[in-house]
Scaffold this motif. Sequence first.
Motif, PDB file in Angstrom:
ATOM      1  N   ASN A 344       0.808  -1.177  -0.116  1.00 51.26           N
ATOM      2  CA  ASN A 344       0.012  -0.133   0.184  1.00 51.26           C
ATOM      3  C   ASN A 344       0.884   1.313   0.022  1.00 51.26           C
ATOM      4  OD1 ASN A 344      -2.940  -0.471   0.062  1.00 51.26           O
ATOM      5  ND2 ASN A 344      -2.314  -1.815   1.779  1.00 51.26           N
ATOM      6  N   LEU A 345       2.032   1.482   0.847  1.00 54.42           N
ATOM      7  CA  LEU A 345       2.804   2.393   0.865  1.00 54.42           C
ATOM      8  C   LEU A 345       3.548   2.625  -0.385  1.00 54.42           C
ATOM      9  CD1 LEU A 345       4.189   2.125   4.376  1.00 54.42           C
ATOM     10  CD2 LEU A 345       2.331   3.718   3.612  1.00 54.42           C
ATOM     11  N   ALA A 346       4.110   1.708  -0.978  1.00 56.71           N
ATOM     12  CA  ALA A 346       4.768   1.731  -2.218  1.00 56.71           C
ATOM     13  C   ALA A 346       3.840   2.247  -3.339  1.00 56.71           C
ATOM     14  CB  ALA A 346       5.436   0.463  -2.641  1.00 56.71           C
ATOM     15  N   ASP A 347       2.583   1.519  -3.501  1.00 58.92           N
ATOM     16  CA  ASP A 347       1.664   1.933  -4.509  1.00 58.92           C
ATOM     17  C   ASP A 347       1.303   3.219  -4.386  1.00 58.92           C
ATOM     18  OD1 ASP A 347      -0.277   1.211  -6.474  1.00 58.92           O
ATOM     19  OD2 ASP A 347      -1.813   1.706  -4.915  1.00 58.92           O
ATOM     20  N   ASN A 348       1.043   3.846  -3.038  1.00 59.76           N
ATOM     21  CA  ASN A 348       0.753   5.400  -2.886  1.00 59.76           C
ATOM     22  C   ASN A 348       1.768   6.127  -3.412  1.00 59.76           C
ATOM     23  OD1 ASN A 348      -1.000   7.207  -1.614  1.00 59.76           O
ATOM     24  ND2 ASN A 348       0.784   7.803  -0.794  1.00 59.76           N
ATOM     25  N   ALA A 349       3.111   5.726  -3.039  1.00 60.17           N
ATOM     26  CA  ALA A 349       4.267   6.378  -3.577  1.00 60.17           C
ATOM     27  C   ALA A 349       4.462   6.363  -5.215  1.00 60.17           C
ATOM     28  CB  ALA A 349       5.608   5.885  -2.652  1.00 60.17           C
ATOM     29  N   CYS A 350       4.385   5.289  -5.675  1.00 58.42           N
ATOM     30  CA  CYS A 350       4.266   5.193  -7.267  1.00 58.42           C
ATOM     31  C   CYS A 350       3.276   5.948  -7.766  1.00 58.42           C
ATOM     32  CB  CYS A 350       4.206   4.073  -7.673  1.00 58.42           C
ATOM     33  SG  CYS A 350       5.571   2.739  -7.098  1.00 58.42           S
ATOM     34  N   LYS A 351       2.225   6.400  -7.273  1.00 61.15           N
ATOM     35  CA  LYS A 351       1.028   7.032  -7.624  1.00 61.15           C
ATOM     36  C   LYS A 351       1.378   8.526  -7.668  1.00 61.15           C
ATOM     37  CE  LYS A 351      -2.552   5.664  -6.239  1.00 61.15           C
ATOM     38  NZ  LYS A 351      -3.739   5.397  -5.246  1.00 61.15           N
ATOM     39  N   TRP A 352       2.222   9.043  -6.758  1.00 61.45           N
ATOM     40  CA  TRP A 352       2.636  10.387  -6.542  1.00 61.45           C
ATOM     41  C   TRP A 352       4.068  10.668  -7.149  1.00 61.45           C
ATOM     42  CZ3 TRP A 352      -0.962  14.079  -5.294  1.00 61.45           C
ATOM     43  CH2 TRP A 352      -2.098  13.568  -4.609  1.00 61.45           C
ATOM     44  N   ALA A 353       4.985   9.620  -7.213  1.00 63.08           N
ATOM     45  CA  ALA A 353       6.181   9.994  -7.632  1.00 63.08           C
ATOM     46  C   ALA A 353       6.405  10.664  -8.992  1.00 63.08           C
ATOM     47  CB  ALA A 353       7.143   8.841  -7.438  1.00 63.08           C
ATOM     48  N   ALA A 354       7.414  11.487  -9.160  1.00 57.25           N
ATOM     49  CA  ALA A 354       7.806  11.760 -10.437  1.00 57.25           C
ATOM     50  C   ALA A 354       8.624  10.841 -11.388  1.00 57.25           C
ATOM     51  CB  ALA A 354       8.563  13.169 -10.377  1.00 57.25           C
ATOM     52  N   SER A 355       9.546  10.460 -10.492  1.00 62.34           N
ATOM     53  CA  SER A 355      10.241   9.111 -11.146  1.00 62.34           C
ATOM     54  C   SER A 355      10.996   8.147 -10.172  1.00 62.34           C
ATOM     55  CB  SER A 355      11.367   9.704 -12.326  1.00 62.34           C
ATOM     56  OG  SER A 355      12.306  10.571 -11.182  1.00 62.34           O
ATOM     57  N   ARG A 356      11.208   8.717  -8.964  1.00 64.68           N
ATOM     58  CA  ARG A 356      11.833   7.676  -7.761  1.00 64.68           C
ATOM     59  C   ARG A 356      11.180   7.212  -6.860  1.00 64.68           C
ATOM     60  NH1 ARG A 356      17.338  11.158  -6.267  1.00 64.68           N
ATOM     61  NH2 ARG A 356      15.636  12.566  -6.346  1.00 64.68           N
ATOM     62  N   VAL A 357      11.236   6.105  -6.190  1.00 68.30           N
ATOM     63  CA  VAL A 357      10.703   5.517  -4.935  1.00 68.30           C
ATOM     64  C   VAL A 357      11.735   4.842  -4.286  1.00 68.30           C
ATOM     65  CG1 VAL A 357       8.773   4.054  -3.943  1.00 68.30           C
ATOM     66  CG2 VAL A 357       8.234   5.505  -6.038  1.00 68.30           C
ATOM     67  N   ARG A 358      11.734   5.026  -2.876  1.00 66.55           N
ATOM     68  CA  ARG A 358      12.715   4.188  -2.188  1.00 66.55           C
ATOM     69  C   ARG A 358      12.016   3.644  -1.126  1.00 66.55           C
ATOM     70  NH1 ARG A 358      14.886   5.221  -5.916  1.00 66.55           N
ATOM     71  NH2 ARG A 358      16.758   6.462  -6.291  1.00 66.55           N
ATOM     72  N   ILE A 359      12.145   2.332  -0.877  1.00 63.53           N
ATOM     73  CA  ILE A 359      11.973   1.412   0.314  1.00 63.53           C
ATOM     74  C   ILE A 359      12.953   0.988   1.053  1.00 63.53           C
ATOM     75  CG2 ILE A 359      10.503  -0.702   0.503  1.00 63.53           C
ATOM     76  CD1 ILE A 359       9.394  -0.570  -2.145  1.00 63.53           C
ATOM     77  N   VAL A 360      12.794   1.439   2.401  1.00 60.14           N
ATOM     78  CA  VAL A 360      14.079   0.834   2.999  1.00 60.14           C
ATOM     79  C   VAL A 360      13.429   0.224   4.620  1.00 60.14           C
ATOM     80  CG1 VAL A 360      15.787   1.787   4.575  1.00 60.14           C
ATOM     81  CG2 VAL A 360      15.539   2.899   2.514  1.00 60.14           C
ATOM     82  N   ILE A 361      14.066  -1.043   4.515  1.00 59.71           N
ATOM     83  CA  ILE A 361      13.310  -1.686   5.795  1.00 59.71           C
ATOM     84  C   ILE A 361      14.647  -1.946   6.695  1.00 59.71           C
ATOM     85  CG2 ILE A 361      12.418  -4.007   6.251  1.00 59.71           C
ATOM     86  CD1 ILE A 361      11.125  -4.129   3.750  1.00 59.71           C
ATOM     87  N   GLU A 362      14.280  -1.758   8.104  1.00 61.12           N
ATOM     88  CA  GLU A 362      15.631  -1.727   8.954  1.00 61.12           C
ATOM     89  C   GLU A 362      15.020  -2.594  10.018  1.00 61.12           C
ATOM     90  OE1 GLU A 362      16.797   2.018   9.862  1.00 61.12           O
ATOM     91  OE2 GLU A 362      17.995   2.244   8.172  1.00 61.12           O
ATOM     92  N   ALA A 363      15.698  -3.664  10.572  1.00 60.95           N
ATOM     93  CA  ALA A 363      15.269  -4.549  11.629  1.00 60.95           C
ATOM     94  C   ALA A 363      16.276  -4.272  12.962  1.00 60.95           C
ATOM     95  CB  ALA A 363      15.343  -6.116  11.255  1.00 60.95           C
ATOM     96  N   GLY A 364      15.827  -4.080  14.088  1.00 65.70           N
ATOM     97  CA  GLY A 364      16.589  -4.111  15.220  1.00 65.70           C
ATOM     98  C   GLY A 364      15.661  -4.618  16.529  1.00 65.70           C
ATOM     99  N   ASP A 365      15.472  -3.702  17.408  1.00 71.01           N
ATOM    100  CA  ASP A 365      14.341  -4.089  18.462  1.00 71.01           C
ATOM    101  C   ASP A 365      13.001  -4.398  17.987  1.00 71.01           C
ATOM    102  OD1 ASP A 365      16.501  -3.956  20.329  1.00 71.01           O
ATOM    103  OD2 ASP A 365      16.153  -1.807  20.850  1.00 71.01           O
ATOM    104  N   GLY A 366      13.057  -3.579  16.764  1.00 72.04           N
ATOM    105  CA  GLY A 366      11.504  -4.047  16.123  1.00 72.04           C
ATOM    106  C   GLY A 366      11.730  -3.988  14.613  1.00 72.04           C
ATOM    107  N   LEU A 367      10.875  -3.413  13.892  1.00 73.15           N
ATOM    108  CA  LEU A 367      11.036  -3.464  12.402  1.00 73.15           C
ATOM    109  C   LEU A 367      10.561  -1.760  12.043  1.00 73.15           C
ATOM    110  CD1 LEU A 367      11.555  -5.038   9.910  1.00 73.15           C
ATOM    111  CD2 LEU A 367       9.136  -5.095   9.550  1.00 73.15           C
ATOM    112  N   CYS A 368      11.440  -1.149  11.142  1.00 75.06           N
ATOM    113  CA  CYS A 368      11.095   0.067  10.720  1.00 75.06           C
ATOM    114  C   CYS A 368      11.035   0.032   9.317  1.00 75.06           C
ATOM    115  CB  CYS A 368      12.250   1.221  11.363  1.00 75.06           C
ATOM    116  SG  CYS A 368      12.010   2.862  10.269  1.00 75.06           S
ATOM    117  N   ILE A 369      10.024   0.365   8.620  1.00 78.17           N
ATOM    118  CA  ILE A 369       9.603   0.467   7.123  1.00 78.17           C
ATOM    119  C   ILE A 369       9.533   2.035   6.782  1.00 78.17           C
ATOM    120  CG2 ILE A 369       8.272  -0.252   5.373  1.00 78.17           C
ATOM    121  CD1 ILE A 369       7.272  -2.604   7.066  1.00 78.17           C
ATOM    122  N   VAL A 370      10.247   2.481   5.730  1.00 80.37           N
ATOM    123  CA  VAL A 370      10.256   3.827   5.363  1.00 80.37           C
ATOM    124  C   VAL A 370      10.139   3.906   3.780  1.00 80.37           C
ATOM    125  CG1 VAL A 370      11.582   5.990   5.048  1.00 80.37           C
ATOM    126  CG2 VAL A 370      11.825   4.681   7.220  1.00 80.37           C
TER     127      VAL A 370
END
Length: 437
Positions: A344-370
Motif C-alpha cells: 500500500n505504501l509503495a503503491d501510494n508512492a508510485c502514484k505520486w512520484a515523479a520518477s523515484r521511489v525508495r523502500i528501506v526496511i531496517e530490523a533492530g528491536d523492532g521493524l522500521c519500514i520507510v
Amino acid sequence: MTSLRRRLHRVVIVLVIGLLSQWLIADRMIVHVDESEMATRLQHDADSLASAITVRPDQGVSVDFSRVGQIYGRPGSGHYFVLRSARTALVSPSFGDARPFALPAAASESVTRVEGPFGQPLLVLVRRLQLGDAVIDMAVGEDLSALQAQLLAFRLLFLAASVAILLASAAIQRLEILRALHSVEQARDAILRLPKGIAPVDTTDAPEEIRPLLEEIDRLMGFVERRLHESRTAIGNLSHAVKTPLAGLLRLTEDPLFDAHPDLRQALHEQIEAIRVRIERELTRARIAGDRRSGPGFDARAELPALVQMLARIHHGKTLDIRWQAPERVLPFDREDLLEVIGNLADNACKWAASRVRIVIEAGDGLCIVVADDGPGCAPDLLDTLGARGLRADETRPGHGIGLAIVRDIADAAGGSLLFRPSASLGGLEVEVRLPR
C-alpha cells in the motif's frame, strides 16, 4: 498486594533469624559444656590439692607438691591455686613473679571468673575447707584463653557455614519458585501473543497447585480463538454474500435504459463502488483482528523484487526508478501484514512520484519500514490527517483512499506507529511505519 519476591524476602528473613538463634544456642551450649568440663577438672584438682594440705600449729599451712600436679609448679602454666587461712597465705609457684589474683569470697563452693596474673581470663573454683580447727579458703584456677580461641574459631566456622547454608537455601528456593512459575510465565506470554495468534499453554511441567489455573487459561484462550474465528468467518460470509447482489446491481447499471440518465448511472456506480471498497476494508480488518498465527516470517529479499515488478506493471504509464534496501534474513513478522503495509505504501508512492521511489526496511528491536518518493509531497496541515478513514489528499488521482487507512489499522493492531513527513532525500512524502517485535 504482596509480591512473591517480597514474600520470598520474608522467608529469607525468618531463615536468617532461625540460623542466628541456632548459632547463639549452639554457642551457649558449647561454652556451657566446655566450662562444665573445666569446672569438673578443677574440682578434681581441688580434691588433690586438699589432700596435699597440711596444717601445723607452728608452721601454718603447707602443701606437699609431690601430690599436686607439676603444672602448678611451672610459672605461667595457666593453672594456679591460692590458699588462705587466718594465719598464713600460700600461692602456687605457677604465678612466678606475677601478683596472685584476689581470692573470691565463698561460703562453701562456687565457680567464677577472675582476671589472671598476666591479664588472661581464669575460671576459678572457690572452696572453703575445714581442717581440724583451721578454716582454709582455697581457689583453683585455669586459663580460659585457649578455650576462647577455640570458641572463636568455632564461631567463625559456624557463621561461615550458616551463611553458606542461607545463601544456598535462598538460591534453591528462588530456583524452585522460578521453576514453579515458569508455566505461569508461559501462560502470560501466550496471553500477550493473543493479538498475533493463539498459542496453547503448556501445563506439562506445571505444579499441581497451578495446573488447574493454567488449564482454565488455556480453555479460555481456546474459547477466544473460536470466537475470533467465528467472527472472522461471519464477516467474510456476509461480505461475500453482499458481493453477489452488488455485482448484479453493477450489471443493471449497464442497461440501455440508463443511457438517457448518465448522471444517475454515475451516481449508482459511485455508491456501488463505495460499498465494495467498504467490504474490502472490513475483510482486511477481519483478517487483521482474526487468526494471525506466526508463519515462516517475511523474507524481504525474496518478496520485494516481485512486488517492485508488479508496481512497475500497474504504473506503466510513467518511468519509475524503484529501489529497495532490506536485511539479508527472514524477519519474524507476519508475511501478509508486511506485504499489505509495503504494498500500500509503495503503491501510494508510485502514484505520486515523479520518477523515484525508495523502500528501506531496517530490523533492530523492532521493524522500521520507510517509503519515500520524489513527488509533490503533502501540505503540512494535512500530514496529521493522512491515513484517516475515508480521507483522500487529492480527489483527482485514482483510488479510494483506503490504502493508508489499512496500513494504520495494521500498525495499530500490532502496537506500532505510523508517521508522515517530508522526505529529506527525495523531496516528496516519506512514510515511516514502526512495528514492535
